[in-house]
Design an enzyme around this catalytic site. Structure first.
Site, PDB file in Angstrom:
ATOM      1  CB  ALA A 128      83.137  96.335  35.235  1.00 40.20           C
TER       2      ALA A 128
ATOM      3  CD  GLU B  79      88.587 101.025  38.854  1.00 45.47           C
ATOM      4  OE1 GLU B  79      89.065  99.954  38.424  1.00 45.47           O
ATOM      5  OE2 GLU B  79      88.136 101.138  39.998  1.00 45.47           O
ATOM      6  CG  ASN B  80      88.522  99.372  31.250  1.00 47.78           C
ATOM      7  OD1 ASN B  80      87.448  99.341  31.829  1.00 47.78           O
ATOM      8  ND2 ASN B  80      89.041  98.323  30.661  1.00 47.78           N
TER       9      ASN B  80
ATOM     10  CG  HIS C 186      97.849  90.510  22.935  1.00 43.15           C
ATOM     11  ND1 HIS C 186      98.189  89.180  23.023  1.00 43.15           N
ATOM     12  CD2 HIS C 186      98.796  91.179  23.659  1.00 43.15           C
ATOM     13  CE1 HIS C 186      99.281  89.056  23.760  1.00 43.15           C
ATOM     14  NE2 HIS C 186      99.666  90.265  24.149  1.00 43.15           N
ATOM     15  CD  GLU C 187      99.653  94.875  23.424  1.00 45.01           C
ATOM     16  OE1 GLU C 187      99.807  95.012  24.654  1.00 45.01           O
ATOM     17  OE2 GLU C 187     100.425  94.201  22.726  1.00 45.01           O
TER      18      GLU C 187
ATOM     19  CG  HIS D 158      98.531  92.852  28.570  1.00 47.84           C
ATOM     20  ND1 HIS D 158      98.875  91.653  29.162  1.00 47.84           N
ATOM     21  CD2 HIS D 158      99.137  92.839  27.346  1.00 47.84           C
ATOM     22  CE1 HIS D 158      99.655  90.957  28.358  1.00 47.84           C
ATOM     23  NE2 HIS D 158      99.825  91.653  27.235  1.00 47.84           N
TER      24      HIS D 158
ATOM     25  CD  GLU E 220     102.651  89.372  27.210  1.00 52.47           C
ATOM     26  OE1 GLU E 220     101.726  89.335  26.386  1.00 52.47           O
ATOM     27  OE2 GLU E 220     103.130  90.442  27.628  1.00 52.47           O
TER      28      GLU E 220
END
Length: 636
Positions: free
Chosen positions: A56, A58-59, A91-92, A95, A114
Site C-alpha cells: 500500500a 498514499e496514492n 499503466h499510469e 507509476h 516505463e
C-alpha cells in the site's frame, strides 16, 4: 494541479488504508463526467489490486490523460476504446509505485519506470478482464512493435546512456516501454509470477521514497528466487538487439544456434558477439519435456529425443526472440495449429514474416503457413496475419503485378471468414468477436470484396442521411475507411464534416484515421492542410498521417508535403520533440526504395535534427530493410 471549468465523478477503494478507503476522482470538462464512469471503476480497482501485490501507499497526486484514454461512452464509443481506457488507467496508476514511490536513479534506467508500468498494466487488465485475452494482444502489439525497432542497427539497449534532455525524450520509445515489458514477461515466467512479484515488492519496500538501479532490482529478485538473475538478464538490458534461433533438424534431434537478428539481413561478425540467455520453451511430447525448462546459454547446442511428429520452440511466445524453422517444419506446424496456443500461432506468423523480410526465410513459406490458418477464429491471430500481410503489400505496392497478386491472396484469405462472421452482432457476443468483425470487414473492403464494399456504402449513405443507428460504433472506422477509399471527394467531405461535428469522444480520432484512405494527390494535400490547421489538435495530427503513410496512393504526396511545408510541420509539432520524432517515423518508414532513403537523408542533412536525430536513423534503417526485401524477392 489543473485549472478549468471542471466537474468530477467520485468513488472509493474497497480496501481500507490506515483504517479508511481512499477517494478516487476523475475530473472532466463540463458535460463529460458521465463518460468517466468506466475509467473510474477501473481506477479504484487497479489501486486495490496493485496495493495487494506491491504494498500500500498514499496514492497522492494528479494524473492527466488525453480524452480517448480516460473517457468511454457506453452508447457511442467503439469497444476497442474500452480496452484502451482500462490499460492506460492501469499503466499510469502503476507509476504511483514505479516512478513515484521508487524512482530510477537516472534517466538511463527509464525502463524501471516505463517497462514495469507497461507490464503491470497488462497484468492488471488480465486480472480485471480475462475475456480480453490481453496476453495474446501483448504478443501482437507489444512484442512485435518492440522487435520491429530492435531489429534495426539504430536501436538502443534498454538501459542506455543519456547526457541531455533531448536524448531523454528520444528514449521514451518502444524499447523502454515494450522491450522492457517483454523481457519482464520473460523473466517473470521463468521465475514464476508469484515469486517475481514477491521480489518486486521487496525491491519497492527497500527503496521506498528513494532512487534505485537495475542492479537493485536484480538483487531483490535473486534473493526471492534463489537464482542469479543479474548474470542471465544483464545482456537483455545492457546490450543492443535480440537473437534469432535457427533450427537444424536431424533424425530424433535438432541443433539450435543463436545469432543477432537484423531486419536488413546483413549481420556482421562484430555485431554478433552477444551471448543471450534464451529460454527454449520446447512444446512437444513428454519424451523431450526436460528441454522445456532449459535455456540456451551457448552459441549453439543439440536437443535430443525430440518428437519429430510435433514440436515448437518458445512456447506461448514467452521468450523475446525469433525462431527460424526449416521450411518443411513451418509448413507442418501450419497443419498442426490445433496443437498450438493462440500466442504460438501469432508468434509463428510474426516470425515467418520478419524472417522473409530479412532473407532468412521466404515469403512463400509465410503464405503457405497463413493459408493453413484461413479457418482461424481468434481475433489476435487474424490481427497478426493481416498486419504482416499489410506490411508486405505496402513494400510491393508500386510493383503492379506483385501488388495485384498480393491483393488476390488477401481476398482469398479473408473472404470466407468475412462472409461467415457477418455484419451484425449476435446476442451476448463476446468482445473479441466484435473486434474480429471490424478487422475482417475493413480488410475485405480494402482487398476489393464487392459485397463488403456495397454494404459499407449502403450503411454509410443511411448514416450521413441522419440514421445514426445505421453504423454500429465498432464498425465505424471500417465503414468510413472503405467509403473514403471508394467514394472520392464526396465521401471525403462527408467524413471531414463528421469530424467537425461529432460529439463522440473517439469520433474525431476515427475520422482522421479514415480520411487517410484518400486516393488522389489533390485530396491528400487537402487533408494535410486540414491536419495542420487549428481544427486538429497537435496530439491528433499523427493519426491522419499514419493512415496516409500506410496508403500507397498517398505516401509520396505526404513526403512531398513535409518537404514543401517543413516550417509549418516543425512549428506545429516541435513544442514537444517526442511528438515530432514519432510523427516523422510514422510518416516516412513505409517506403521501400533506396532512392527514397537517400532523398530523406539529403533533405535533413542541413536541418537541425537535435531531438529527432535517432528517429531519422531508424527511418533510414527501416526503409533500407524494406528495399533489400523488395529487391531480393522481385528477382525470384
Amino acid at each position: 494541479w489543473a485549472f478549468g471549468d471542471l466537474e468530477c465523478v467520485e468513488d472509493f477503494t474497497r480496501r481500507k488504508y490506515n483504517g479508511k478507503p481512499i477517494p478516487v476522482r476523475i475530473y472532466t470538462t463540463r458535460g463529460l463526467k458521465e463518460q468517466a464512469r468506466f475509467g473510474l471503476k477501473n481506477a479504484w480497482q487497479v489501486v486495490d489490486y496493485f496495493s495487494e501485490s506491491h504494498g500500500a501507499m498514499e496514492n497522492w497526486g494528479l494524473v492527466t490523460y488525453r480524452t480517448t484514454a480516460i473517457l468511454f461512452d457506453e452508447q457511442h464509443s467503439a469497444a476497442r476504446y474500452k480496452n484502451r481506457v482500462a490499460y492506460v488507467v492501469a499503466h499510469e496508476l502503476a507509476h504511483q509505485w514505479f516512478g513515484n514511490l521508487v524512482t530510477m536513479d537516472w534517466w538511463s534506467e527509464l525502463w524501471l519506470n516505463e517497462g514495469f508500468a507497461t507490464w503491470v498494466g497488462w497484468l492488471a487488465i488480465d486480472h480485471l478482464y480475462p475475456e480480453f485475452e490481453v496476453w495474446s494482444q501483448f504478443v501482437t502489439e507489444a512484442v512485435q512493435t518492440a522487435q520491429q525497432l530492435d531489429s534495426l542497427r539504430a536501436s538502443h539497449p534498454i538501459e542506455v546512456p543519456v547526457k541531455d534532455a533531448m536524448e531523454i525524450d528520444q528514449i521514451f520509445d518502444s524499447i523502454s516501454y515494450l522491450k522492457g515489458s517483454s523481457v519482464i514477461r520473460m523473466l517473470s515466467n521463468h521465475l514464476g509470477v508469484e515469486v517475481f512479484l514477491r521480489g518486486v515488492s521487496d525491491y519497492l519496500k527497500a527503496h521506498a521514497y528513494g532512487n534505485a538501479t537495475t542492479k537493485d532490482l536484480w538483487t531483490a529478485l535473486s534473493e526471492a528466487s534463489g537464482k542469479d538473475v543479474d548474470t542471465f538478464m544483464d545482456p537483455w538490458i545492457r546490450k543492443l538487439g535480440f537473437p534469432v534461433l535457427t533450427v537444424a533438424e536431424e533424425p530424433g534431434q535438432m541443433g539450435v544456434r543463436q545469432s543477432r537478428f537484423l531486419l536488413t539481413g546483413d549481420v556482421k561478425a562484430e555485431e554478433d558477439d552477444v551471448l543471450w540467455w534464451i529460454p527454449l520453451g520446447l512444446k512437444s511430447t513428454h519424451k523431450a519435456a526436460g528441454a522445456a525448462t532449459k535455456a540456451l546459454t551457448s552459441k549453439e547446442a543439440t536437443i535430443r529425443d525430440v518428437d519429430e511428429a510435433f514440436y515448437k520452440l518458445n512456447a506461448d511466445q514467452i521468450g523475446f526472440y525469433r525462431t527460424n524453422y526449416p521450411p518443411a517444419r513451418l509448413a507442418k506446424l501450419g497443419a498442426q495449429s490445433d496443437k498450438l496456443s493462440t500466442e504460438d500461432r501469432i508468434g509463428l506468423v510474426a516470425d515467418a514474416a520478419a524472417l522473409a523480410i530479412s532473407g532468412d526465410g521466404t515469403t512463400a513459406g509465410l503464405f503457405t503457413f497463413m493459408s493453413e490458418l484461413s479457418q482461424e477464429k481468434n481475433y489476435a491471430v487474424w490481427s497478426q496475419m493481416i498486419a504482416s500481410l499489410s506490411n508486405i503489400r505496402s513494400v510491393f505496392a508500386d510493383n503492379e503485378v506483385v501488388a495485384n497478386g498480393l491483393k488476390k491472396f488477401t481476398l482469398k484469405l479473408v473472404s470466407a471468414a468475412t462472409d461467415d462472421i457477418g455484419w451484425d452482432a449476435k446476442a451476448n457476443e463476446d468482445y473479441l468477436t466484435g473486434q474480429l468483425r471490424a478487422l475482417l470487414i475493413s480488410t475485405a473492403g480494402g482487398a476489393g470484396h464487392t459485397p463488403t464494399i456495397n454494404e459499407a456504402k449502403r450503411r454509410f449513405q443511411r448514416y450521413i442521411s441522419g440514421e445514426q443507428e445505421a453504423i454500429h460504433p465498432n464498425l465505424k472506422l471500417s465503414i468510413l475507411r472503405i467509403n473514403v477509399a471508394e467514394g472520392g471527394k464526396e465521401a471525403y467531405q462527408a467524413v471531414k464534416d463528421e469530424y467537425l461535428n461529432t460529439t463522440s469522444i473517439d469520433g474525431k480520432e476515427i475520422c482522421l484515421q479514415a480520411l487517410g484512405r484518400v486516393q488522389t494527390t489533390e485530396l491528400v494535400n487537402e487533408f494535410l492542410r486540414f491536419q495542420f490547421s487549428d481544427s486538429v489538435k497537435v496530439q491528433d495530427v499523427h493519426s491522419g498521417s499514419i493512415a496516409l503513410a500506410a496508403n500507397p496512393k498517398a505516401r509520396d504526396a505526404l513526403w512531398q508535403y513535409i518537404k514543401d511545408h517543413w516550417d509549418v510541420v516543425h512549428k506545429k509539432l516541435s513544442g514537444n520533440f517526442v511528438v515530432l520524432d514519432r510523427y516523422l517515423k510514422s510518416s516516412l518508414q513505409k517506403f521501400a526504395s533506396y532512392e527514397k532513403e537517400k532523398e530523406i537523408s539529403r533533405f535533413f542533412q542541413d536541418k537541425d535534427t537535435k531531438g529527432f536525430d535517432r528517429g531519422l536513423v531508424q527511418v533510414s534503417d527501416t526503409v533500407l530493410g524494406n528495399a533489400n526485401y523488395k529487391a531480393r524477392d522481385e528477382e525470384l
